[in-house]
Scaffold this active site. Structure first.
Site, mmCIF file in Angstrom:
data_model
loop_
_atom_site.group_PDB
_atom_site.id
_atom_site.type_symbol
_atom_site.label_atom_id
_atom_site.label_comp_id
_atom_site.label_asym_id
_atom_site.label_seq_id
_atom_site.Cartn_x
_atom_site.Cartn_y
_atom_site.Cartn_z
ATOM 1 N N SER A 1 -9.596 -1.503 7.131
ATOM 2 C CA SER A 1 -9.079 -1.206 5.790
ATOM 3 C C SER A 1 -8.401 -2.368 5.101
ATOM 4 C CB SER A 1 -8.102 -0.022 5.862
ATOM 5 O OG SER A 1 -8.818 1.157 6.060
ATOM 6 N N LYS B 1 0.839 -1.192 0.000
ATOM 7 C CA LYS B 1 0.000 0.000 0.000
ATOM 8 C C LYS B 1 0.881 1.252 0.000
ATOM 9 C CE LYS B 1 -4.032 1.620 2.711
ATOM 10 N NZ LYS B 1 -4.810 1.344 3.939
ATOM 11 N N SER C 1 -9.520 0.973 3.069
ATOM 12 C CA SER C 1 -8.752 1.814 2.170
ATOM 13 C C SER C 1 -7.653 1.063 1.414
ATOM 14 C CB SER C 1 -8.125 2.953 2.963
ATOM 15 O OG SER C 1 -7.256 2.451 3.953
#
Lengths: 523, 494
Positions: free
Chosen positions: A209, A45, A185
């Site tokens: 997330s 990420k 996310s």
């Protein structure tokens, strides 16, 4: 087709990566073949710092920010022989559960069709770093320059050439009408795993997330106990909740990655200490002992949310029955009353911490700096106004309200109290000891081993539906938030296209992994 | 009469910064920013710039330093304290907040007593209450070249250095009290070896809260020297007095004022101040301070307190406060004094004169020679022998001083006995009475300066000292001056 070409082609359709790393030409270390993760690839990420490409947090604010140091996670994975292929798209600064609030446009869901490309081409970017080793044998970039420089390490990566409207928003005209949000996310990481581009992906989980996008993409997503994996280099969203999560299609891969990263780190003040880890090492042995016995599974009545879809309810029952039939579990009904207040408490705390953490982005030392400013005041306000997206601004404002002298007692303190109560309630129902609690405290000998609860209340929304009501959007986190507030180890597993969470007591990560493996064998 | 409370920020000279591993710059920061040559931004690590993904790690030493200060200010050390974030945007504040201690500071409720016997300028003993000590991080430093330049620069060397903020109650009622306390405090932190204590380079920074009865409190900031602090207090109390006297409108909010060297001036009002949105830091652990740690520091790391040490010097050596302070402020000199004192146990008369010879003659000779005292400047034996020679009427006081100056500047001669040296220089007193040759010298002087003799007899008797000086010059100190004086008086019949 080369691997890189394949990744580039898939990414054109799903918009997974903020940058794709050009494969390194450095020869493989001969000892690396003994490494547990030898010959694996991963994606990470874009809120973890890396020295090989920018660390953007999917925000204009950091769109060109290059970190001089690697996050501990990256250092450990590289040392274990795994290769990073790129940084994945996310909701801006982790604020969202859909990966639609990124400055680089939305990431699509791996389970739904997408035949057309969203963009046409890539830009190749090259920069050079002067690398020096520090006292721990880790490397930092002591100088970072554009292009190629003699004597420096040359880094190459590819970024999508995106079309933007006059407001700077990415235009994707070709999204399939059946496409749904990928969750967030850590949406880019989940889609990368879902489309088999990598063996595993690293995400961060503040309120769900990692688990929610794992759920929406039908893969495993593991959020370990708070403090087990170092956060050094993970850009803070809300430090008291932020954890490093792992996603993969294989439980064994998650196991290997977790055991590689499960280390104390003196750089992270919230990393569990070595002495604490020694204490919970016993937990691994105990989790083995449990195999062959029935696991006591708690089902909190508070999880029967009104919003929970009928399909998920039925699927949940079916899953539990199947595990019962296989004599793996016995079911106990429990109550965690504070779950009801978790959502408002979470959003109070997470926005407060975010508003504080994002104060550092003023465009002075790094990050976005507006060029068309000629005022008297320092340009912080203008930099921040231009470079933060709508959702980020909204959360900063909410957080500032909660921390202000008129909001502090009524909001922040109350939310902190809810959190404390919630942890106490969990401590009462679990059989195992919370690894940070005093030994003296009584544990519940008849308590549960694990909980099994849904990860989401519904299927992911169609991507073209738009963001809709903001509070409704926040509601999607209702299933994942209590574990974040209490720092509990939680695994998302998929069953009948829905996601369910296996939740252990604080510190019982291996019990969760062991049980997941057993469930995997049954399903 | 005014009421003043002080807020003092003290920079701790730990080897590492409060929350990073950067070392502390050893150079004194100047006020320029030169890209090529300066040391600006050299002692800066990732945390000091608040780079994304960094986390603070507490340097344990800072805690020990704070405990030392807390103990010497008789504070209650809180077993549990924590760090809070204080939010405000400023160019030299990299995080957008300062990590400080707002809700639970490390120590509170202290007190310090300043005794009149140690501070003769105080009108009475003075008790100062310390409200709290908080550990916090320093900011960077903004550097503005000139009004004409639109560029400002920031030096982050200072960013993240440990600070202790100390807040006193408004216990000060006059200038001397403030002066005495500041001198005491600076000496204290130097003595504890936790800070250089320099006001000029910002190692300590003092803010003043001041008001006179019926006037609201005013805060004065940016006071770089002790004299500026004292002058600002004088000016501000007069200003407040005049406002009340002339019935001018009073600003009822708490006002912050600056000091330009001559007068205080308005900076801002408390109402327009920002809401700092204090919140406990989410990742720094709660500070737990065990009584074991406190006991260990108290036992092994604490120097003797200023008051105790001054009392010891005054009582043990029968010194006045002035002499005691000179020794107290110079460890090497004190050590020299104590050795000399011990070594002259056999001669109480010399022992008694010792302090005068050290604090006045020795320090005076060093100043003349542009030297600083150190243990190698003169050996103890020579120094004691010299004092004894003078005391035993072997050489005159004046020649003793000359000999001391000579010894300091000619170290080889310290190897000789002082008496042989005095003989070499023909300084030995040869006569205890007026012999013939002396008498002739006195006659000559009286003849030569007949006009002065007339003056002495008529209006200016003190001019006899001039004649004495002329005689001693001729005699080169071989007769004690009091004998000559008596003879002069006899001859002049006064």
């Amino acid at each position: 087709m080369s691997k890189l070409a394949h990744i580039k082609a898939v990414n054109k359709k799903y918009n997974i990566f903020t940058s794709i790393r050009a494969p390194s030409k450095t020869p493989v270390d001969e000892f690396a073949s003994f490494s547990p993760l030898f010959n694996t690839t991963y994606a990470i990420k874009d809120n973890f710092t890396t020295r090989n490409e920018p660390t953007t947090c999917s925000s204009l604010m950091l769109s060109n920010y290059k970190s001089p140091f690697d996050s501990t996670v990256v250092t450990l994975l590289n040392q274990s022989g795994s290769q990073c292929i790129g940084k994945t798209n996310m909701d801006e600064f982790g604020m969202g559960n859909s990966t639609t609030s990124s400055y680089f446009g939305p990431t699509l869901n791996s389970l739904y069709p997408q035949t057309e490309s969203l963009f046409i081409d890539y830009e190749e970017v090259i920069f050079s770093t002067k690398d020096i080793g520090d006292e721990n044998g880790e490397f930092i970039s002591s100088d970072i320059v554009e292009g190629i420089k003699e004597g420096y390490t040359v880094n190459k990566y590819y970024v999508p050439k995106l079309n933007r409207d006059e407001k700077g928003k990415v235009i994707f005209n070709n999204i399939d009408s059946r496409q749904r949000i990928t969750g967030g996310s850590s949406g880019g990481s989940a889609t990368a795993v879902g489309l088999d581009l990598v063996d595993f992906a690293i995400g961060s989980d503040t309120g769900g997330s990692v688990r929610l996008p794992a759920c929406y993409n039908n893969i495993y997503g593991f959020k370990p106990t708070y403090g087990r994996i170092s956060r050094w280099g993970l850009v803070a969203y809300a430090q008291s909740l932020d954890t490093v999560g792992i996603m993969s299609k294989e439980v064994d891969t998650i196991w290997k990655v977790f055991s590689t990263l499960d280390l104390a780190d003196s750089k992270d003040p919230t990393s569990l200490s070595d002495s604490c880890r020694e204490e919970i090492a016993i937990e691994r042995i105990n989790s083995k002992k449990n195999v062959g016995k029935k696991f006591k599974i708690g089902i909190p009545i508070e999880y029967k949310f009104n919003e929970l879809s009928e399909d998920i309810k039925q699927s949940w029952e079916k899953l539990l029955n199947k595990l019962k039939e296989n004599k793996l579990i016995e079911i106990i009904s429990i109550s965690i009353p504070s779950v009801k207040y978790s959502l408002p408490a979470y959003y109070t705390l997470v926005t407060s911490e975010a508003s504080s953490n994002l104060s550092r982005y003023d465009g002075n030392r790094y990050g976005f700096r507006t060029e068309d400013y000629e005022g008297e005041e320092p340009e912080f306000r203008f930099n921040r106004d231009k470079a933060f997206g709508e959702e980020v601004k909204r959360r900063i404002l909410l957080g500032n309200y909660s921390l202000s002298s008129y909001g502090y007692d009524n909001n922040y303190k109350k939310a902190s109290n809810v959190r404390r109560l919630l942890i106490e309630e969990f401590n009462k129902v679990f059989r195992d000891k919370h690894c940070l609690m005093e030994k003296k405290q009584l544990t519940n000998a008849n308590g549960i081993d694990l909980m099994i609860v849904p990860t989401s209340v519904n299927l992911p929304k169609l991507i073209n539906e738009g963001n809709g009501d903001i509070v409704e959007g926040y509601m999607n986190d209702v299933c994942t938030i209590p574990m974040s507030l209490a720092g509990l180890p939680t695994m998302n597993i998929s069953f009948e296209n829905f996601g369910f969470q296996i939740v252990g007591q604080h510190g019982q990560d291996y019990k969760v992994l062991e049980f997941t493996r057993l469930v995997n064998n049954i399903l | 009469m005014f009421k003043v409370g002080l807020e003092i920020h003290t920079q701790l000279h730990t080897s590492k910064k409060l929350f990073s591993k950067s070392s502390i710059p050893s150079f004194i920061s100047n006020n320029t920013f030169d890209d090529n040559t300066s040391n600006n931004n050299k002692n800066v690590s990732f945390q000091d710039l608040a780079l994304p993904g960094t986390q603070p790690i507490l340097t344990p030493n800072s805690l020990n330093y704070a405990i030392k200060l807390a103990l010497s200010l008789n504070c209650k050390i809180n077993k549990f304290s924590n760090f809070d974030r204080k939010h405000y945007f400023y160019g030299d504040q990299p995080l957008g907040y300062q990590i400080t201690q707002h809700y639970n500071p490390i120590a509170s409720n202290g007190q310090i007593k300043l005794f009149k016997r140690h501070n003769p300028k105080l009108s009475k003993d003075l008790l100062i209450n310390i409200i709290q000590l908080q550990l916090e991080q320093d900011t960077g430093r903004s550097i503005y070249h000139s009004i004409n330049s639109s560029n400002s620069f920031i030096d982050f060397n200072r960013s993240n250095i440990s600070l202790i903020e100390m807040v006193t109650e408004p216990n000060f009622t006059n200038i001397e009290e403030i002066r005495s306390f500041l001198q005491y405090y600076i000496k204290l932190i130097q003595n504890l070896n936790i800070s250089s204590g320099d006001l000029e380079n910002g190692s300590i920074r003092v803010d003043v809260n001041i008001n006179i009865p019926n006037h609201p409190r005013v805060e004065i900031k940016n006071l770089p020297t002790i004299s500026s602090i004292l002058n600002a207090c004088k000016y501000e109390s007069n200003r407040q007095y005049n406002i009340l006297k002339e019935g001018l409108p009073i600003d009822n909010s708490i006002q912050t004022r600056g000091w330009d060297g001559k007068k205080t001036f308005h900076l801002r009002n408390k109402e327009s101040n920002v809401d700092y949105r204090y919140v406990p830091d989410m990742e720094l652990p709660i500070l737990k301070i065990s009584s074991d740690l406190i006991n260990k520091i108290e036992k092994f790391e604490m120097p003797i307190s200023t008051a105790d040490k001054l009392d010891y010097l005054m009582n043990n050596y029968n010194l006045n406060i002035k002499d005691a302070r000179i020794l107290f402020n110079n460890d090497k000199l004190l050590n020299f004094y104590e050795i000399c004192y011990k070594n002259s146990n056999d001669d109480p008369k010399s022992q008694k004169k010792l302090i005068n010879w050290i604090n006045h003659e020795l320090l005076g000779s060093l100043t003349k020679s542009e030297l600083e005292f150190n243990e190698n400047i003169i050996n103890v034996e020579s120094f004691i022998e010299l004092i004894k020679l003078v005391n035993n009427n072997k050489i005159t006081n004046q020649n003793g001083k000359l000999l001391l100056l000579h010894l300091i500047n000619n170290k080889d001669d310290q190897l000789k006995s002082i008496e042989s040296l005095a003989i070499e220089f023909d300084m030995i007193i040869t006569s205890q009475s007026i012999d013939n040759s002396t008498s002739i010298i006195i006659d000559n002087i009286l003849n030569k300066y007949n006009d002065i003799v007339i003056e002495i007899k008529s209006t200016k008797p003190n001019k006899i000292n001039y004649l004495l000086g002329q005689c001693m010059k001729e005699l080169r100190g071989k007769v004690q001056p009091n004998i000559i004086m008596n003879e002069l008086k006899k001859r002049l019949d006064i």
